[in-house]
Design a protein around this motif. Structure first.
Motif: not given
Length: 307
Positions: A134-163
């Motif tokens: 069910a991970a593809g089902q969108p959550a309410p916007p006020e919940e989605e914004h708290r997951y910014w770090y998860q979306y960030y880690f999906h990108s190469q930029r996010g991986k580089a940031g964590l590194t």
């Protein structure tokens, strides 16, 4: 610090309390470490508990035995590691306490191997088993914004940031998730050493990408993920603790997770003035919850309530 060979890992852990005490295993989350339980373990050890506090895969001194092992951060890996840790130390059953990733490991073992669990304390998201289908089902916007770090880690930029900026990034997350916790530099720096583990970045990135169903997991753990896909109930005595000020998993008024807990004893408590890192912010409350599920396991009382 002790180590034990368990499954695919050499797990580093701290042990305290009498060797004949009732075992309790305390499991940290991301981005935290075993120091989250310093005060909890001290309180329980003084009461006669035998406390084990391991570093999760990718944290602290825990290491993979082979360079060839897939660096999986998926939920099945966390549950597998916990069970292997118990087997390696000859712990037939224990009380489990955890939050965030550690709470997920504890919930998985409690759901799939209940005979190994005397009681469970789970923080934040009480039922912490991911519903990846069910991970593809969108959550309410006020919940989605708290997951910014998860979306960030999906990108190469996010991986580089964590590194490259892992200490700054993880410290920022501490502040966001526990906005009313006034931790000092020494407290953070003590824990941030655990993020220098050579597998930290790979484990974290895989964890957050896998939970959205976008990348494969470890084929050797597929049998566990298949069982978790059914969202199995938990029947062991359970106490759910939630911080009222949790910046990533703020507690809802309704206890939607309660339906997954089928044991005779279940309690939920929301603690004012506490954020996401609950055992470090409210150690007395966490230790009391461990004692509560232990008393129930001993048959001293039965209760199902929420507060």
């Amino acid at each position: 610090m002790k180590t034990v060979t368990a499954g695919v890992l050499e797990i580093a852990y701290r042990e305290s309390g009498p060797t004949d005490g009732q075992p309790v295993i305390l499991l940290h989350g991301f981005p935290y470490d075993i120091h989250a339980y310093d005060e909890v373990a001290a309180q329980l050890a003084a009461d006669g508990w035998r406390c084990f506090v391991p570093f999760l895969r990718g944290f602290g001194q825990t290491r993979f035995l082979s360079a060839a092992t897939f660096r999986s951060g998926e939920q099945a890996a966390l549950g597998f590691d916990l069970l292997a840790f118990m087997d390696a130390l000859d712990i037939s059953s224990a009380t489990l306490g955890g939050y965030d990733w550690g709470g997920r490991a504890a919930c998985i073992v409690a759901a799939l191997w209940p005979e190994r669990v005397r009681g469970l304390v789970s923080c934040g998201t009480g039922y912490n088993i991911q519903n990846i289908a069910a991970a593809g089902q969108p959550a309410p916007p006020e919940e989605e914004h708290r997951y910014w770090y998860q979306y960030y880690f999906h990108s190469q930029r996010g991986k580089a940031g964590l590194t490259e900026k892992r200490s700054e990034l993880c410290r920022f997350i501490w502040k966001l998730w526990s906005p009313t916790w006034s931790f000092d530099d020494a407290t953070y720096e003590q824990s941030s050493l655990a993020f220098e583990n050579p597998d930290f970045v790979d484990i974290v990135i895989h964890s957050y990408r896998h939970r959205f169903g976008g990348i494969p997991g470890d084929q050797g753990l597929h049998f566990i993920e298949t069982k978790l896909a059914g969202q199995p109930d938990i029947a062991v005595p359970t106490f759910v603790l939630q911080g009222a000020d949790d910046g990533v998993d703020p507690p809802a008024a309704a206890d939607h997770a309660a339906q997954h807990f089928k044991g005779a004893f279940y309690q939920r408590r929301i603690i004012a003035g506490v954020g996401h890192n609950l055992p470090q912010e409210a150690p007395a409350a966490f230790a009391d919850a461990i004692r509560s599920v232990s008393r129930q396991d001993s048959g001293l009382f039965r209760d199902r309530s929420s507060s």
